[in-house]
Design a protein around this motif. Structure first.
Motif, PDB file in Angstrom:
ATOM      1  N   MET A 161       0.841  -1.184   0.000  1.00 48.48           N
ATOM      2  CA  MET A 161       0.000   0.000   0.000  1.00 48.48           C
ATOM      3  C   MET A 161       0.886   1.248   0.000  1.00 48.48           C
ATOM      4  O   MET A 161       1.858   1.330   0.731  1.00 48.48           O
ATOM      5  CB  MET A 161      -0.899  -0.024   1.239  1.00 48.48           C
ATOM      6  N   ASN A 162       0.541   2.197  -0.819  1.00 47.17           N
ATOM      7  CA  ASN A 162       1.398   3.363  -1.018  1.00 47.17           C
ATOM      8  C   ASN A 162       1.308   4.407   0.088  1.00 47.17           C
ATOM      9  O   ASN A 162       2.281   5.064   0.387  1.00 47.17           O
ATOM     10  CB  ASN A 162       1.079   4.024  -2.358  1.00 47.17           C
ATOM     11  N   ASN A 163       0.110   4.589   0.654  1.00 49.27           N
ATOM     12  CA  ASN A 163      -0.073   5.601   1.695  1.00 49.27           C
ATOM     13  C   ASN A 163       0.429   6.972   1.252  1.00 49.27           C
ATOM     14  O   ASN A 163       1.114   7.677   1.997  1.00 49.27           O
ATOM     15  CB  ASN A 163       0.599   5.181   3.003  1.00 49.27           C
ATOM     16  N   ILE A 164       0.100   7.337   0.011  1.00 48.82           N
ATOM     17  CA  ILE A 164       0.527   8.623  -0.540  1.00 48.82           C
ATOM     18  C   ILE A 164      -0.013   9.769   0.307  1.00 48.82           C
ATOM     19  O   ILE A 164       0.701  10.738   0.579  1.00 48.82           O
ATOM     20  CB  ILE A 164       0.073   8.756  -2.009  1.00 48.82           C
ATOM     21  N   ILE A 165      -1.257   9.656   0.745  1.00 48.17           N
ATOM     22  CA  ILE A 165      -1.852  10.720   1.542  1.00 48.17           C
ATOM     23  C   ILE A 165      -1.073  10.895   2.845  1.00 48.17           C
ATOM     24  O   ILE A 165      -0.791  12.021   3.259  1.00 48.17           O
ATOM     25  CB  ILE A 165      -3.346  10.448   1.799  1.00 48.17           C
ATOM     26  N   ARG A 166      -0.696   9.791   3.473  1.00 47.12           N
ATOM     27  CA  ARG A 166       0.084   9.873   4.714  1.00 47.12           C
ATOM     28  C   ARG A 166       1.392  10.618   4.472  1.00 47.12           C
ATOM     29  O   ARG A 166       1.802  11.466   5.272  1.00 47.12           O
ATOM     30  CB  ARG A 166       0.361   8.487   5.275  1.00 47.12           C
ATOM     31  N   ARG A 167       2.051  10.332   3.362  1.00 44.86           N
ATOM     32  CA  ARG A 167       3.309  11.022   3.046  1.00 44.86           C
ATOM     33  C   ARG A 167       3.080  12.514   2.809  1.00 44.86           C
ATOM     34  O   ARG A 167       3.907  13.347   3.205  1.00 44.86           O
ATOM     35  CB  ARG A 167       3.984  10.369   1.851  1.00 44.86           C
ATOM     36  N   LEU A 168       1.965  12.859   2.159  1.00 48.76           N
ATOM     37  CA  LEU A 168       1.651  14.271   1.938  1.00 48.76           C
ATOM     38  C   LEU A 168       1.375  14.978   3.261  1.00 48.76           C
ATOM     39  O   LEU A 168       1.810  16.119   3.474  1.00 48.76           O
ATOM     40  CB  LEU A 168       0.453  14.412   0.992  1.00 48.76           C
ATOM     41  N   VAL A 169       0.672  14.300   4.163  1.00 45.55           N
ATOM     42  CA  VAL A 169       0.404  14.869   5.482  1.00 45.55           C
ATOM     43  C   VAL A 169       1.719  15.053   6.233  1.00 45.55           C
ATOM     44  O   VAL A 169       1.941  16.095   6.864  1.00 45.55           O
ATOM     45  CB  VAL A 169      -0.580  13.980   6.273  1.00 45.55           C
ATOM     46  N   GLU A 170       2.604  14.073   6.169  1.00 46.07           N
ATOM     47  CA  GLU A 170       3.905  14.194   6.829  1.00 46.07           C
ATOM     48  C   GLU A 170       4.662  15.409   6.306  1.00 46.07           C
ATOM     49  O   GLU A 170       5.305  16.128   7.076  1.00 46.07           O
ATOM     50  CB  GLU A 170       4.737  12.933   6.620  1.00 46.07           C
ATOM     51  N   LYS A 171       4.577  15.644   5.007  1.00 43.48           N
ATOM     52  CA  LYS A 171       5.237  16.817   4.406  1.00 43.48           C
ATOM     53  C   LYS A 171       4.649  18.101   4.978  1.00 43.48           C
ATOM     54  O   LYS A 171       5.387  19.019   5.343  1.00 43.48           O
ATOM     55  CB  LYS A 171       5.071  16.765   2.884  1.00 43.48           C
ATOM     56  N   ILE A 182     -10.433   5.499   1.357  1.00 48.39           N
ATOM     57  CA  ILE A 182      -9.286   5.933   2.148  1.00 48.39           C
ATOM     58  C   ILE A 182      -8.911   4.819   3.126  1.00 48.39           C
ATOM     59  O   ILE A 182      -9.783   4.219   3.754  1.00 48.39           O
ATOM     60  CB  ILE A 182      -9.590   7.261   2.876  1.00 48.39           C
ATOM     61  N   SER A 183      -7.623   4.553   3.206  1.00 48.95           N
ATOM     62  CA  SER A 183      -7.154   3.522   4.138  1.00 48.95           C
ATOM     63  C   SER A 183      -7.207   4.064   5.565  1.00 48.95           C
ATOM     64  O   SER A 183      -7.265   5.285   5.786  1.00 48.95           O
ATOM     65  CB  SER A 183      -5.714   3.114   3.797  1.00 48.95           C
ATOM     66  N   ASP A 184      -7.165   3.161   6.525  1.00 53.20           N
ATOM     67  CA  ASP A 184      -7.157   3.576   7.930  1.00 53.20           C
ATOM     68  C   ASP A 184      -5.944   4.445   8.236  1.00 53.20           C
ATOM     69  O   ASP A 184      -6.048   5.436   8.962  1.00 53.20           O
ATOM     70  CB  ASP A 184      -7.158   2.352   8.856  1.00 53.20           C
ATOM     71  N   VAL A 185      -4.794   4.092   7.670  1.00 55.92           N
ATOM     72  CA  VAL A 185      -3.561   4.854   7.910  1.00 55.92           C
ATOM     73  C   VAL A 185      -3.699   6.274   7.370  1.00 55.92           C
ATOM     74  O   VAL A 185      -3.344   7.250   8.046  1.00 55.92           O
ATOM     75  CB  VAL A 185      -2.351   4.144   7.257  1.00 55.92           C
ATOM     76  N   ASP A 186      -4.222   6.397   6.156  1.00 51.17           N
ATOM     77  CA  ASP A 186      -4.400   7.724   5.568  1.00 51.17           C
ATOM     78  C   ASP A 186      -5.447   8.529   6.335  1.00 51.17           C
ATOM     79  O   ASP A 186      -5.293   9.732   6.544  1.00 51.17           O
ATOM     80  CB  ASP A 186      -4.793   7.618   4.093  1.00 51.17           C
ATOM     81  N   PHE A 187      -6.517   7.868   6.765  1.00 54.04           N
ATOM     82  CA  PHE A 187      -7.561   8.550   7.532  1.00 54.04           C
ATOM     83  C   PHE A 187      -6.992   9.102   8.839  1.00 54.04           C
ATOM     84  O   PHE A 187      -7.238  10.256   9.193  1.00 54.04           O
ATOM     85  CB  PHE A 187      -8.726   7.593   7.821  1.00 54.04           C
ATOM     86  N   GLU A 188      -6.206   8.294   9.526  1.00 54.19           N
ATOM     87  CA  GLU A 188      -5.592   8.744  10.774  1.00 54.19           C
ATOM     88  C   GLU A 188      -4.636   9.907  10.525  1.00 54.19           C
ATOM     89  O   GLU A 188      -4.572  10.842  11.331  1.00 54.19           O
ATOM     90  CB  GLU A 188      -4.869   7.593  11.457  1.00 54.19           C
ATOM     91  N   ALA A 189      -3.915   9.861   9.418  1.00 58.20           N
ATOM     92  CA  ALA A 189      -3.006  10.959   9.077  1.00 58.20           C
ATOM     93  C   ALA A 189      -3.787  12.251   8.838  1.00 58.20           C
ATOM     94  O   ALA A 189      -3.397  13.318   9.323  1.00 58.20           O
ATOM     95  CB  ALA A 189      -2.179  10.593   7.837  1.00 58.20           C
ATOM     96  N   LEU A 190      -4.902  12.158   8.121  1.00 59.37           N
ATOM     97  CA  LEU A 190      -5.722  13.352   7.879  1.00 59.37           C
ATOM     98  C   LEU A 190      -6.324  13.882   9.182  1.00 59.37           C
ATOM     99  O   LEU A 190      -6.403  15.101   9.372  1.00 59.37           O
ATOM    100  CB  LEU A 190      -6.821  13.053   6.860  1.00 59.37           C
TER     101      LEU A 190
END
Length: 62
Positions: A1-11, A36-44
């Motif tokens: 899983m790429n978790n692109i959204i998580r990486r964008l949030v980290e940025k 949206i994955s759970d990881v990306d949701f938590e990041a948002l």
């Protein structure tokens, strides 16, 4: 899983700004994936909390 959204949030958290480019990329990924994955949701959720606390600023388009 790429978790692109998580990486964008980290940025955004790293630079303490949600820029129009980052916001547009997040929206693009949400639309492209259709879910949206759970990881990306938590990041948002974290990003929104940091913005609410004033630790991350929303930067307007020039």
């Amino acid at each position: 899983m790429n978790n692109i959204i998580r990486r964008l949030v980290e940025k955004a958290l790293h630079i303490k700004q949600l820029t129009p480019d980052i916001e547009n990329e997040i929206n693009y990924e949400l639309t492209r994936m259709g879910h949206i994955s759970d990881v990306d949701f938590e990041a948002l959720e974290l990003l929104m909390a940091e913005m609410d606390a004033g630790r991350v600023q929303l930067v307007a388009s020039p």
